[in-house]
Scaffold this active site. Sequence first.
Site, short mmCIF file in Angstrom:
data_model
loop_
_atom_site.label_atom_id
_atom_site.label_comp_id
_atom_site.label_asym_id
_atom_site.label_seq_id
_atom_site.Cartn_x
_atom_site.Cartn_y
_atom_site.Cartn_z
N SER A 145 0.95 -0.75 -0.01
CA SER A 145 0.01 0.39 0.28
C SER A 145 0.60 1.30 0.02
O SER A 145 1.16 1.46 -0.85
CB SER A 145 -0.33 -0.02 1.25
OG SER A 145 -2.05 1.29 0.90
N ASP B 83 -9.58 -2.65 -6.00
CA ASP B 83 -8.72 -1.82 -5.12
C ASP B 83 -9.48 -0.34 -5.03
O ASP B 83 -9.82 -0.11 -5.04
CB ASP B 83 -7.33 -1.46 -5.45
CG ASP B 83 -6.29 -1.43 -4.20
OD1 ASP B 83 -7.01 -0.78 -3.29
OD2 ASP B 83 -5.37 -1.43 -3.71
N HIS C 198 -7.61 -5.66 -1.03
CA HIS C 198 -6.53 -4.43 -0.77
C HIS C 198 -5.24 -5.22 0.05
O HIS C 198 -4.35 -4.75 0.11
CB HIS C 198 -6.50 -3.12 -0.06
CG HIS C 198 -5.41 -2.24 -0.20
ND1 HIS C 198 -4.61 -2.12 -1.42
CD2 HIS C 198 -4.96 -2.13 1.28
CE1 HIS C 198 -3.35 -0.71 -0.93
NE2 HIS C 198 -3.97 -0.05 0.68
#
Length: 433
Positions: free
Chosen positions: A150, A384, A412
């Site tokens: 991320s 996502d 995610h």
Amino acid sequence: MPQFRTLATVRHHGMALTDYEFTVPLDYAQPLGESLSIFARAVTNSEKSDASRPWLVYLQGGPGFPGPRPLANTGWLKRALDDYHVLLLDSRGNGRSSVVLAQTLARRGDARAQADYLMHFRADSIVRDAEWIRRQLVGEKEPWSVLGQSYGGFCAVHYLSAFPDGLREIFITGGLPPLSGSADEYYRHTYPEVQRKTRNFFARYPGDRALCTRIMEHLHRHEVAMPTGGRLTVRRFQQVGFVLGFDDGMENLHYLLESAFCAGVDGDELSQPFLRALENSQSFETNPIFAVLHEMCYTQGAAARWSAQRVRGEFPDMDWSPGRPPSFTGEMIYPWMFEDYPGLRPLRDVAELLAREERWPALYDPAQLARNVVPCVAAIYAEDMYVPRALSEQTAAAIAGLKAWLTNEYEHNGLRSSTAVFERLLALRREQV
């Protein structure tokens, strides 16, 4: 001045875990000025502890969260330890690294002083810390590998731009950032995705639509105090939609909602277990870097100006009033949060200054990325909710040699939810698929 020290080593579940504390400059433009303490935990396979094994540093998502705390030798970490020594970094301001809280910021003086301090806590400074640590721990001439999850992927792409010689290879999961533009473009992609996730949630749990409407109407009519202070507003309740971008997000939200009401003296009221669980699910007060710097992940040479709040006006279905269907929000930060969350109130003026700040340096070097020679592989999650697929694909095409794996099998948090994600990236890196 010593630049790092070893704190302790423990062994459990087939791992050896060694804690380190590094001393780094707050501002690398002033290396002899104020310093910070950076914490990192090295994890090695107890049966494969030879020093010659390559290092893999893990950069955490966020911003505003510490590295993982291993409870057992499982998941992606177990697979990584077959081939690497792993370094779990608490990026500056998080965990045990000169932590940033409303309490600690208060020591720095007024809002302007606090805002100036926080300008040193973005990806550019995090990467400078990582490079400093690499040279101290691994060696000046020894590159290492990076796994960025991320926001950790945002940091990894900055690493590629700024210090490619320090890199052996890059793995990115759900974290290819837009190289240009602003947070406005990011939110124009993510608001529709939140709406789609919301529709999917109510399709799976149709009874929760009426329950959410009931909760929101109750909050509209009543003042509801939270267990640790402040009140639960409709707009704060909408933020429970934050979890819908995770593999287990729908289930976690459903199970949170099912305990919402209990029978009180004056009729149905929101239960203490529900309020406590909701409060515990929202970490803005305990991880304030996320609240004050989230939009600055995307900001280069301009002011964010409360992007999420401004762009939300383009999506009126995100708002709620009596008689309208329930709606959620996602990974968005709003100025009203610095009133609704008591723990954020001391940072209201700081957040306003940062939202208006224009002196944000560029984070990425497109020319350097276009001539990149560091092996890079990335997982792009097709659905996502936090890092939009369309923007990630543009960045993947702009980094020379990057191999992208586009998948709708995972959300995610796929790296945490399945060992198959890291396994697939390793195979892609080694040209086995």
